[in-house]
Design an enzyme around this catalytic site. Structure first.
Site, PDB file in Angstrom:
ATOM      1  N   VAL A 185       1.286  -3.630   3.928  1.00 55.83           N
ATOM      2  CA  VAL A 185       1.132  -4.889   4.675  1.00 55.83           C
ATOM      3  C   VAL A 185       2.372  -5.784   4.639  1.00 55.83           C
ATOM      4  O   VAL A 185       2.423  -6.775   5.346  1.00 55.83           O
ATOM      5  CB  VAL A 185      -0.100  -5.715   4.241  1.00 55.83           C
ATOM      6  N   LYS A 209       0.430   3.440  -2.882  1.00 53.64           N
ATOM      7  CA  LYS A 209      -0.796   4.220  -3.135  1.00 53.64           C
ATOM      8  C   LYS A 209      -0.573   5.732  -3.248  1.00 53.64           C
ATOM      9  O   LYS A 209      -1.064   6.360  -4.192  1.00 53.64           O
ATOM     10  CB  LYS A 209      -1.850   3.903  -2.063  1.00 53.64           C
ATOM     11  N   SER A 250       0.807  -1.233   0.000  1.00 51.10           N
ATOM     12  CA  SER A 250       0.000   0.000   0.000  1.00 51.10           C
ATOM     13  C   SER A 250       0.833   1.273   0.000  1.00 51.10           C
ATOM     14  O   SER A 250       0.279   2.360  -0.199  1.00 51.10           O
ATOM     15  CB  SER A 250      -0.922   0.032   1.210  1.00 51.10           C
ATOM     16  N   TYR A 299      -3.207  -3.304 -10.389  1.00 50.77           N
ATOM     17  CA  TYR A 299      -3.046  -2.753  -9.038  1.00 50.77           C
ATOM     18  C   TYR A 299      -2.183  -3.678  -8.173  1.00 50.77           C
ATOM     19  O   TYR A 299      -1.295  -3.226  -7.441  1.00 50.77           O
ATOM     20  CB  TYR A 299      -4.435  -2.536  -8.416  1.00 50.77           C
ATOM     21  N   TYR A 319      -5.005   4.231   7.559  1.00 50.19           N
ATOM     22  CA  TYR A 319      -6.288   3.517   7.627  1.00 50.19           C
ATOM     23  C   TYR A 319      -7.116   4.014   8.804  1.00 50.19           C
ATOM     24  O   TYR A 319      -7.151   5.202   9.089  1.00 50.19           O
ATOM     25  CB  TYR A 319      -6.070   2.005   7.740  1.00 50.19           C
TER      26      TYR A 319
HETATM   27  N1  GLU Z   1      -1.936  -5.498  -1.943  1.00 43.06           N
HETATM   28  C1  GLU Z   1      -2.571  -5.164  -0.718  1.00 43.06           C
HETATM   29  C2  GLU Z   1      -4.077  -5.184  -0.898  1.00 43.06           C
HETATM   30  O1  GLU Z   1      -4.638  -4.444  -1.662  1.00 43.06           O
HETATM   31  C3  GLU Z   1      -2.097  -3.864  -0.209  1.00 43.06           C
HETATM   32  C4  GLU Z   1      -2.667  -3.603   1.120  1.00 43.06           C
HETATM   33  C5  GLU Z   1      -1.777  -2.878   2.065  1.00 43.06           C
HETATM   34  O2  GLU Z   1      -0.553  -2.873   1.933  1.00 43.06           O
HETATM   35  O3  GLU Z   1      -2.322  -2.297   3.010  1.00 43.06           O
HETATM   36  O4  GLU Z   1      -4.745  -5.928  -0.254  1.00 43.06           O
END
Ligand code: GLU
Length: 435
Positions: free
Chosen positions: A261, A67, A64, A191, A243
């Site tokens: 994550v 992002k 993430s 993605y 988050y």
């Molecule tokens: N590839 C992960 C997902 O979309 C990224 C989530 C994250 O790192 O928080 O579930």
């Protein structure tokens, strides 16, 4: 001398090392197999130096943390309006993978939760790119932020795709609301590839430093995105980057940040540095446990909270005095430091109190090291109004802190290198010229 900053980083890593709470992400089998003891931290300074301790050269997937950078690329590639029309900027208070849209607008709430990030991926690069070209655009963009060519971990990517049901559900929901206009499966695939880009803690610190440095990579010198894009991205990181723990983070750490994550965590402190940490065990929000502790330490040890009120700066007006006598007398406002709006206001007050009989007035910028745009305009307006009130105005600016000073309508300044020259100078050159 032993290097101070790496020693400090090693000491803080030592303090958090014994915390083995949390667990690596389990929903992606390849991540569940990560070595949980890994621990690293790095600072990337805007001059290009990187300080680190622990496992800062071990690669892991960005997840993430891609992002905010993908959001920057989309804003850059498509412009603000098309992106904002599809993805909001409101904190959701929800888990990263919540299947939700804004009930009023029908858009994903923000680009940091998966619904927003999947949409953002579809907005990177030009509209007519193929899915593979879009992934390439994202990969090259992330590489530009890092200042080196990055690559995708195909094993992690395949492992996530096998279990991507939730992200596919989100993408289908987005498609049904026409937020996505492309095939939901291909967008999720792209993605997930974007999330599977391999980075080190060192890379992440440099990527964060590029944001902290107004979009310019401190090492390569490349202007990756514009300042306006960086401001947008940092704002969204500040309010939505962690988050459903975003509020706790904003109050306790106070650094625009993003977690992933795989255990990475970045923070970008505008104008100062980029920070990155790596430790794979996650808390209930999906944020790295030891990473959060490290950031709490960094923030409090070094006063990095962005809402920290800066120490009162030395008075901007260092002195206000007269040199010489009679018609030769010169009133000198000797200024110092970095001047922003509040500092310029002090100068305005001081200038307003100048007596009409003090014909010759010098604004001495010799000790001023920087002046921001609003302060520059205020100072030139001071010069203009003093001229209109019958004063001869000198600007003493040996370092050209104000290049090409033009006070505008009716204003005149005589530009000099040395205040002593103003004291002996009699003629004023018109129209904002040098003299
Ligand atoms: N590839 C992960 C997902 O979309 C990224 C989530 C994250 O790192 O928080 O579930």
């Amino acid at each position: 001398m032993r290097p101070i900053i790496p020693d400090y980083l090693a000491e803080v890593l030592g303090d958090v090392e014994s915390d083995t709470s949390g667990a690596p992400a389990e929903y992606i089998p390849e991540l569940a197999a990560a070595e949980p003891e890994r621990l690293g931290a790095a600072f990337a300074m805007l001059g290009g130096e990187i300080y680190g301790a622990g496992d800062i050269d071990i690669e892991f997937t960005i997840q993430s943390i891609s992002k905010p950078f993908a959001y920057a690329l989309a804003l850059s590639d498509r412009g603000f309006s098309p992106v904002l029309a599809k993805v909001g900027v409101e904190p959701s208070g929800e888990a990263f993978n919540e299947i939700s849209l804004d009930s009023k607008t029908g858009r994903p709430l923000n680009p940091m939760i998966n619904a927003g990030a999947i949409t953002v991926h579809s907005l990177t690069g030009a509209e007519d790119l193929t899915p593979a070209e879009r992934v390439e655009r994202a990969l090259q963009g992330l590489s530009a932020f890092a200042g080196r060519q990055l690559r995708i971990d195909e094993a992690v990517c395949a492992s996530e795709m096998e279990n991507a049901h939730r992200n596919l559900a989100i993408a289908h929901m987005l498609r049904s609301h026409d937020v996505l206009t492309e095939d939901p499966g291909s967008v999720v695939d792209g993605y997930v590839r974007q999330c599977s880009v391999l980075v080190t803690t060192r890379d992440l610190a440099m990527m964060a430093a590029t944001l902290a440095n107004r979009g310019k990579n401190p090492l390569s010198g490349e202007q990756v995105v514009s300042e306006a894009v960086v401001r947008q991205v940092l704002s969204v990181m500040f309010s939505c980057g962690m988050y459903d723990a975003a509020g706790d983070w904003a109050t306790q750490v106070g650094i625009p940040a993003k977690s992933g994550v795989a255990g990475g965590l970045i923070g970008a402190l505008p104008g100062q540095l980029g920070i990155a940490t790596f430790s794979p065990r996650l808390d209930g929000h999906g944020n790295s446990v030891r990473g959060v502790s490290l950031f709490e330490r960094f923030s409090s040890d070094m006063g990095l909270h962005v809402m920290e009120v800066p120490a009162a700066s030395r008075a901007i007006v260092r002195s206000n005095h007269v040199v010489g006598h009679g018609p030769e007398a010169l009133r000198v406002l000797q200024l110092q430091g970095g001047i922003g709006f509040a500092g310029a206001e002090r100068i305005v007050q001081e200038a307003e109190s100048i007596s009409p009989s003090d014909i010759r007035v010098a604004l001495d910028l010799t000790r001023v090291h920087s002046i921001d745009d609003v302060a520059r305009r205020m100072l030139l307006e001071v010069a203009r109004r003093l001229t209109l009130n019958g004063h001869d105005v000198y600007l003493v600016d040996p370092e050209s802190v104000i290049p090409d000073p033009k006070p505008g309508d009716g204003g005149r300044v005589t530009l000099l290198d040395d205040v002593n020259r103003a004291a002996s100078h009699t003629a004023t050159v018109g129209g904002g010229q040098t003299g």
